[in-house]
Enzyme design. Structure first.
Site, short mmCIF file in Angstrom:
data_model
loop_
_atom_site.label_atom_id
_atom_site.label_comp_id
_atom_site.label_asym_id
_atom_site.label_seq_id
_atom_site.Cartn_x
_atom_site.Cartn_y
_atom_site.Cartn_z
N LYS A 295 0.81 -1.16 0.08
CA LYS A 295 -0.02 0.08 0.05
C LYS A 295 0.99 1.16 0.00
O LYS A 295 1.79 1.32 0.67
CB LYS A 295 -0.90 0.13 1.30
CG LYS A 295 -1.76 -0.88 1.13
CD LYS A 295 -2.86 -0.76 0.19
CE LYS A 295 -3.97 -2.01 0.02
NZ LYS A 295 -4.96 -1.51 -0.68
N ASP B 81 -0.29 0.03 -4.33
CA ASP B 81 -1.83 0.17 -4.32
C ASP B 81 -1.96 1.64 -3.65
O ASP B 81 -1.79 1.81 -2.60
CB ASP B 81 -2.58 -0.86 -3.83
CG ASP B 81 -4.04 -0.74 -3.83
OD1 ASP B 81 -4.59 0.35 -4.42
OD2 ASP B 81 -4.84 -1.84 -3.54
N GLU C 109 -11.77 -2.26 -8.23
CA GLU C 109 -12.40 -2.70 -7.22
C GLU C 109 -13.56 -1.80 -7.03
O GLU C 109 -14.50 -2.19 -5.96
CB GLU C 109 -11.60 -3.03 -5.86
CG GLU C 109 -10.87 -1.55 -5.50
CD GLU C 109 -9.66 -1.88 -4.32
OE1 GLU C 109 -8.59 -2.58 -4.71
OE2 GLU C 109 -9.76 -1.33 -3.39
N HIS D 130 -9.77 -8.27 -7.92
CA HIS D 130 -9.75 -7.91 -6.44
C HIS D 130 -10.30 -8.91 -5.26
O HIS D 130 -11.22 -9.24 -5.63
CB HIS D 130 -10.32 -6.54 -6.45
CG HIS D 130 -10.61 -6.05 -4.95
ND1 HIS D 130 -11.82 -5.73 -4.43
CD2 HIS D 130 -9.68 -5.45 -4.16
CE1 HIS D 130 -11.63 -5.15 -3.35
NE2 HIS D 130 -10.26 -5.17 -3.10
N GLU E 91 -2.04 0.81 -8.42
CA GLU E 91 -3.46 0.26 -8.63
C GLU E 91 -4.16 1.61 -8.02
O GLU E 91 -3.76 2.15 -7.07
CB GLU E 91 -3.65 -0.77 -7.69
CG GLU E 91 -5.08 -1.21 -7.38
CD GLU E 91 -5.01 -2.64 -6.60
OE1 GLU E 91 -4.23 -3.61 -6.79
OE2 GLU E 91 -6.00 -2.56 -5.73
N ASP F 137 -14.75 -7.35 -9.27
CA ASP F 137 -14.86 -7.62 -7.82
C ASP F 137 -16.12 -8.32 -7.93
O ASP F 137 -17.17 -7.91 -8.23
CB ASP F 137 -14.87 -6.24 -7.23
CG ASP F 137 -15.06 -6.54 -5.96
OD1 ASP F 137 -14.29 -6.04 -5.09
OD2 ASP F 137 -16.37 -7.02 -5.46
#
Ligand code: LFC
Ligand code: MG
Length: 440
Positions: free
Chosen positions: A222, A250, A305, A355, A276, A328
């Site tokens: 992240k 992400d 997502e 996702h 992402e 998703d």
């Protein structure tokens, strides 16, 4: 053959206090309690089988989705399952076109999450009655029946039903071998569990060491809140995994478009495969700008997502705004809408990397991606499915991971059913877990 009239729909607000330890945290969701609006469908058939469905939410958001599920319930109640499935496209449209509810959608936001929860329960019930795991139900279904589940409205400018049929017909070639391959080797996965944003460097180190020992070769970290932190954390993880293994980043929608490009230029030295959700999930042209700017750095754009529906995916594909498409299972309108996106991705030759960062998402989406490999994409190139190592113990048919791959589920259904004990304990606000937490 399917059977029974839907005699009852119940929906529950189930929450796990994951925020207490920073599980699932990212640059925008700093205190996520992984939660689900959990739907149970009962029928009057003698088999006693129930359909379980869920949509993934965070904490307080769940109570709003639960309301929306109740508002949709009359579309399902007293319906014969044969009639639903016999005209699944029509039923999907009925749910998504409710004259009063569509005003607060349409096909997006809370009502669409609720639609997903209800339809996921229908698919679970259907697969259970057929005695097959959902992926196998889809793989064995003849192409015309499969297509009769999809609402092609709004996407025929890029994918007609006939084109979709051709894709599925082509997918028949070599299907048996690919099914065998899945059963032997499973579907390749990557892990996000080592590097949630709220984890300390020590924890990151420890989890990364364990994951490497367990054979993981692809990792997501992240980023997006603080550049210096990102540089330190990305360096740490890249050093641990070495230059050959795959790293993804992400940002969970944290940046403006130019900021995304500048920030990623600073993180490029850590060789991410993709960034992402660099910016707002609604900004199709912004994603395209970022994607173009990152080509020279060898970084792709991934998103999905929080893509509302097939229309947004259509435009992302048309605008060349993504290199990795993340379906998703609970954001789109269940299997029905996901099928249309898998087929569009195939047409545009964009790899689908689902996702799964949430409660239950791994359980569900594995079915879709295994089906995709066997019957649609026929390829594993640049493809992998997300895995997070949380809350599987609450499911009756939890995912099975071997050598960093998803092994195809064997039990009938969509793997959506939770253990009643777990649901009881985590129901909000009366479950034992919440009673204690709220009292404290
Ligand atoms: C709040 C959630 O954990 C997200 O951070 C998660 O879905 C994430 O974006 C992911 O890609 O797994
Ligand atoms: Mg993400």
């Amino acid at each position: 053959m399917v059977r029974g009239r839907i005699s009852r729909l119940s929906v529950r607000d189930v929450r796990f206090p994951t925020s207490l330890e920073g599980h699932g945290s990212d640059a925008m969701h700093t205190d996520p309690d992984y939660s689900a609006a959990y739907v149970i469908l009962e029928t009057d058939a003698e088999d006693g089988l129930k359909g379980y469905g869920l949509t993934f939410t965070l904490g307080k958001g769940t109570e709003v989705v639960v309301c929306a599920v109740n508002a949709l319930a009359h579309h399902v109640l007293n319906k014969d399952l044969r009639d639903i499935i016999g005209d699944f496209r029509g039923f999907y449209r009925q749910l998504t076109s409710d004259g009063q509810l569509r005003w607060i959608g349409p096909e997006k936001g809370v009502v669409h999450l609720a639609t997903a929860a209800v339809l996921n329960a229908v698919w679970d019930l259907w697969a259970k009655q057929e005695g097959k795991p959902l992926w196998k139900l889809l793989v064995d279904m003849d192409p015309r029946t499969l297509l009769s589940c999809i609402d092609f409205r709004y996407i025929t400018d890029v994918l007609t039903e006939e084109e979709a049929y051709e894709i599925l017909q082509k997918g028949q070639v070599g299907k048996k071998e690919r099914e065998g391959q899945m059963l032997m080797q499973g579907y390749p996965a990557y892990t996000t569990s080592c590097a949630w944003l709220g984890y300390s460097d020590d924890k990151l180190r420890q989890l990364c060491t364990e994951a490497l020992k367990d054979g993981w070769t692809r990792f997501k970290v992240k980023v997006g809140a603080d550049l210096q932190d990102d540089i330190r954390r990305c360096r740490l993880i890249r050093n641990m995994i070495g230059p050959e293994k795959t790293l993804m980043m992400d940002a969970n929608q944290r940046w403006d478009v130019p900021e995304a490009v500048q920030w990623m230029a600073k993180l490029a030295e850590f060789k991410p495969l993709w960034i992402e959700e660099p910016t707002s999930p609604d900004d199709i042209l912004g994603h395209a700008t970022i994607a173009k700017a990152l080509v020279p750095l060898g970084i792709g754009v991934a998103t999905g997502e929080q893509c509302h529906n097939r229309v947004i995916f259509k435009q992302l594909l048309q605008a060349k705004a993504l290199q990795f498409l993340q379906i998703d299972s609970c954001r789109l309108g269940s299997v029905n809408e996901n099928l249309s996106v898998l087929l569009m991705a195939k047409k545009f030759e964009i790899p689908v990397c689902p996702h799964a960062g949430g409660v239950g998402l791994c359980e569900l989406v594995q079915h879709l991606i295994i089906f995709d490999f066997i019957s649609v994409s026929a390829s594993l190139k640049n493809r992998m499915c997300e895995y997070v190592d949380h809350l599987h113990e609450h499911f009756r048919y939890p995912v099975v991971i071997k050598k960093a791959s998803y092994m195809p589920p064997q039990d009938a259904g969509y793997s959506t059913e939770m253990k009643e004990e777990s649901v009881k304990k985590h129901q909000y606000p009366d479950g034992e877990v919440w009673k204690k937490l709220l009292a404290a």
